[in-house]
Design a protein around this motif. Structure first.
Motif, PDB file in Angstrom:
ATOM      1  N   LYS A  28      28.438   2.423 -28.546  1.00 57.68           N
ATOM      2  CA  LYS A  28      28.799   1.365 -27.591  1.00 57.68           C
ATOM      3  C   LYS A  28      30.105   0.696 -28.017  1.00 57.68           C
ATOM      4  O   LYS A  28      30.973   0.404 -27.189  1.00 57.68           O
ATOM      5  CB  LYS A  28      27.676   0.339 -27.501  1.00 57.68           C
ATOM      6  N   THR A  29      30.271   0.472 -29.324  1.00 58.99           N
ATOM      7  CA  THR A  29      31.490  -0.158 -29.833  1.00 58.99           C
ATOM      8  C   THR A  29      32.679   0.755 -29.618  1.00 58.99           C
ATOM      9  O   THR A  29      33.758   0.311 -29.196  1.00 58.99           O
ATOM     10  CB  THR A  29      31.339  -0.481 -31.337  1.00 58.99           C
ATOM     11  N   SER A  75      33.565   0.745 -25.959  1.00 58.10           N
ATOM     12  CA  SER A  75      34.211  -0.495 -25.519  1.00 58.10           C
ATOM     13  C   SER A  75      35.658  -0.572 -26.022  1.00 58.10           C
ATOM     14  O   SER A  75      36.538  -1.099 -25.355  1.00 58.10           O
ATOM     15  CB  SER A  75      33.424  -1.717 -25.964  1.00 58.10           C
ATOM     16  N   LYS A  76      35.943  -0.026 -27.200  1.00 55.99           N
ATOM     17  CA  LYS A  76      37.322  -0.005 -27.706  1.00 55.99           C
ATOM     18  C   LYS A  76      38.168   0.961 -26.904  1.00 55.99           C
ATOM     19  O   LYS A  76      39.359   0.750 -26.718  1.00 55.99           O
ATOM     20  CB  LYS A  76      37.330   0.358 -29.187  1.00 55.99           C
TER      21      LYS A  76
END
Length: 134
Positions: A126-127, A130-131
Motif C-alpha cells: 500500500k505504501t 501510494s508513493k
C-alpha cells in the motif's frame, strides 16, 4: 484342590504363556507388559503343580476351600494389574494433553506470525502504491 481345577490351571497357564510369547514375536506387546503375564502364568502353574502351597495359604488366611483361595488370589492380581494400568493410562493422558496444548500454542503462534507478515506485506504494498501515485 480338585484335579480338574489343577488341570485347567495348567492348560490356561501354558496357553497364556504361549499367547504372550506369540504377541511379543509379532511386536504387538511390549516386553514390560508381558513380564506380568509370564509371571502370572508361572504362578498359576506353581499353584496347580504344588497344591500344598494353596492349601497352606488358604488355611493361614482363613479361607475354607483352596479353590476359593485360587480365585481370590487371581482376582487380587488382576485388580492390581488394572490399577497399575490406570496409573499408566493417566500418565499417558497427561502427556497427551500437554503435547496437544503445546502444539496448539505453536500453531496459534505460527498463524499469528503469518497474519502479521501478511499485514506487513500489505502495508508495504500500500505504501509503495501510494508513493507511485504521487
Amino acid at each position: 484342590m480338585p484335579s480338574i481345577l489343577r488341570i485347567t490351571l495348567i492348560i490356561v497357564s501354558f496357553f497364556t504363556t504361549w499367547y504372550v510369547i506369540r504377541r511379543i514375536r509379532k511386536h504387538q506387546l511390549q516386553i514390560e507388559d508381558s513380564i506380568f503375564w509370564i509371571i502370572f502364568s508361572s504362578l498359576l502353574i506353581a499353584l496347580s503343580v504344588f497344591p500344598s502351597i494353596v492349601e497352606v495359604a488358604a488355611k493361614s488366611i482363613g479361607i475354607m476351600s483352596p479353590a476359593n483361595f485360587v480365585f481370590v488370589f487371581i482376582i487380587f492380581l488382576l485388580v492390581l494389574k488394572v490399577f497399575f494400568l490406570n496409573v499408566k493410562l493417566s500418565a499417558i493422558e497427561h502427556k497427551f494433553q500437554k503435547a496437544v496444548q503445546e502444539y496448539t500454542i505453536k500453531e496459534n503462534k505460527r498463524e499469528n506470525e503469518e497474519e502479521i507478515k501478511a499485514a506487513a506485506e500489505a502495508a508495504v504494498t500500500k505504501t509503495v502504491q501510494s508513493k507511485e501515485t504521487e
